[in-house]
Design a protein around this motif. Structure first.
Motif, PDB file in Angstrom:
ATOM      1  N   LEU A   1       8.352  19.732 -18.499  1.00 44.46           N
ATOM      2  CA  LEU A   1       8.247  18.438 -17.820  1.00 44.46           C
ATOM      3  C   LEU A   1       6.981  17.718 -18.259  1.00 44.46           C
ATOM      4  O   LEU A   1       5.960  18.365 -18.499  1.00 44.46           O
ATOM      5  N   ASP A   2       7.043  16.389 -18.317  1.00 42.37           N
ATOM      6  CA  ASP A   2       5.813  15.663 -18.603  1.00 42.37           C
ATOM      7  C   ASP A   2       4.914  15.710 -17.370  1.00 42.37           C
ATOM      8  O   ASP A   2       5.319  16.150 -16.289  1.00 42.37           O
ATOM      9  N   LYS A   3       3.675  15.275 -17.524  1.00 46.08           N
ATOM     10  CA  LYS A   3       2.687  15.403 -16.448  1.00 46.08           C
ATOM     11  C   LYS A   3       3.091  14.658 -15.187  1.00 46.08           C
ATOM     12  O   LYS A   3       2.865  15.138 -14.067  1.00 46.08           O
ATOM     13  N   GLU A   4       3.688  13.495 -15.349  1.00 44.96           N
ATOM     14  CA  GLU A   4       4.106  12.724 -14.179  1.00 44.96           C
ATOM     15  C   GLU A   4       5.207  13.452 -13.408  1.00 44.96           C
ATOM     16  O   GLU A   4       5.128  13.594 -12.179  1.00 44.96           O
ATOM     17  N   CYS A   5       6.209  13.923 -14.110  1.00 47.99           N
ATOM     18  CA  CYS A   5       7.305  14.623 -13.434  1.00 47.99           C
ATOM     19  C   CYS A   5       6.844  15.942 -12.823  1.00 47.99           C
ATOM     20  O   CYS A   5       7.291  16.311 -11.726  1.00 47.99           O
ATOM     21  N   LEU A   6       5.948  16.634 -13.490  1.00 50.42           N
ATOM     22  CA  LEU A   6       5.424  17.882 -12.936  1.00 50.42           C
ATOM     23  C   LEU A   6       4.617  17.597 -11.669  1.00 50.42           C
ATOM     24  O   LEU A   6       4.755  18.299 -10.659  1.00 50.42           O
ATOM     25  N   THR A   7       3.803  16.553 -11.696  1.00 54.02           N
ATOM     26  CA  THR A   7       3.057  16.171 -10.497  1.00 54.02           C
ATOM     27  C   THR A   7       4.021  15.805  -9.372  1.00 54.02           C
ATOM     28  O   THR A   7       3.849  16.235  -8.223  1.00 54.02           O
ATOM     29  N   ASP A   8       5.044  15.024  -9.691  1.00 58.03           N
ATOM     30  CA  ASP A   8       6.028  14.632  -8.679  1.00 58.03           C
ATOM     31  C   ASP A   8       6.748  15.845  -8.102  1.00 58.03           C
ATOM     32  O   ASP A   8       7.026  15.894  -6.891  1.00 58.03           O
ATOM     33  N   LEU A   9       7.027  16.831  -8.927  1.00 59.70           N
ATOM     34  CA  LEU A   9       7.664  18.055  -8.443  1.00 59.70           C
ATOM     35  C   LEU A   9       6.757  18.779  -7.458  1.00 59.70           C
ATOM     36  O   LEU A   9       7.187  19.172  -6.362  1.00 59.70           O
TER      37      LEU A   9
END
Length: 182
Positions: free
Chosen positions: A138-146
């Motif tokens: 996952l990119d950083k944004e999606c990982l943070t959102d997760l």
């Protein structure tokens, strides 16, 4: 019966009636503090409607928290929301298998998401190995959102349990179709 009253829009001042736009039990109880209800709802709406994280993965993570917490309210609501986001019957069966510590046939990324959710539920947080594996996918944004979604729903189930929020009758069939373990 919930530990605080279920409020209706008519019981709130006009400037706070928007906290019951979604007139569901959790919102009715949280409306006892309109400011908290609004802040709580804003983050929930970001997670569900504005995050770039794949909706199926998001819902699998949320459902894993509901399953792990054995929270009937969370589970019943998110079985349907999950279906709308692409979660299949097979995904739900595989979630239960994975939660029992057995590798299922679910895809590798979903398996990582489920593991990360279980690790965050069990605490204190996601393991370095799981986080690194998700970071590769996952990119950083999606990982943070997760991570934010999982943490938020860990809080949601604790709020639901503490306030003893009941499952509405229209959501009960999901508990029959997909029962939680004892």
């Amino acid at each position: 019966m919930a530990r605080l009253p279920y409020l209706q829009r008519s019981e709130l001042p006009p400037e706070h009636q928007d906290v019951l736009t979604r007139n569901i039990a959790i919102n009715q109880v949280l409306a006892n503090s309109p400011g908290a209800a609004r802040a709580f709802g804003d983050l929930g709406m970001f997670i569900r409607h504005r995050s770039r994280l794949d909706p199926r993965l998001r819902q699998l993570a949320i459902m894993q928290i509901g399953w792990s917490a054995r929270n009937r309210y969370e589970w019943s609501h998110h079985v349907q929301i999950g279906r709308d986001a692409g979660v299949t019957r097979s995904d739900i069966a595989n979630l239960a298998i994975e939660a029992a510590g057995i590798e299922s046939s679910i895809d590798a990324l979903a398996r990582l998401v489920l593991r990360g959710a279980r690790e965050m539920w069990e605490g204190p947080g996601m393991s370095a190995a799981t986080f690194a594996a998700l970071h590769d996918e996952l990119d950083k944004e999606c990982l943070t959102d997760l991570v934010v979604a999982i943490a938020y729903y860990c809080g949601v189930v604790r709020i639901l349990a503490t306030l003893d929020v009941e499952v509405e009758p229209e959501w009960q069939p999901y508990l029959v179709e997909f029962p939680l373990p004892p």
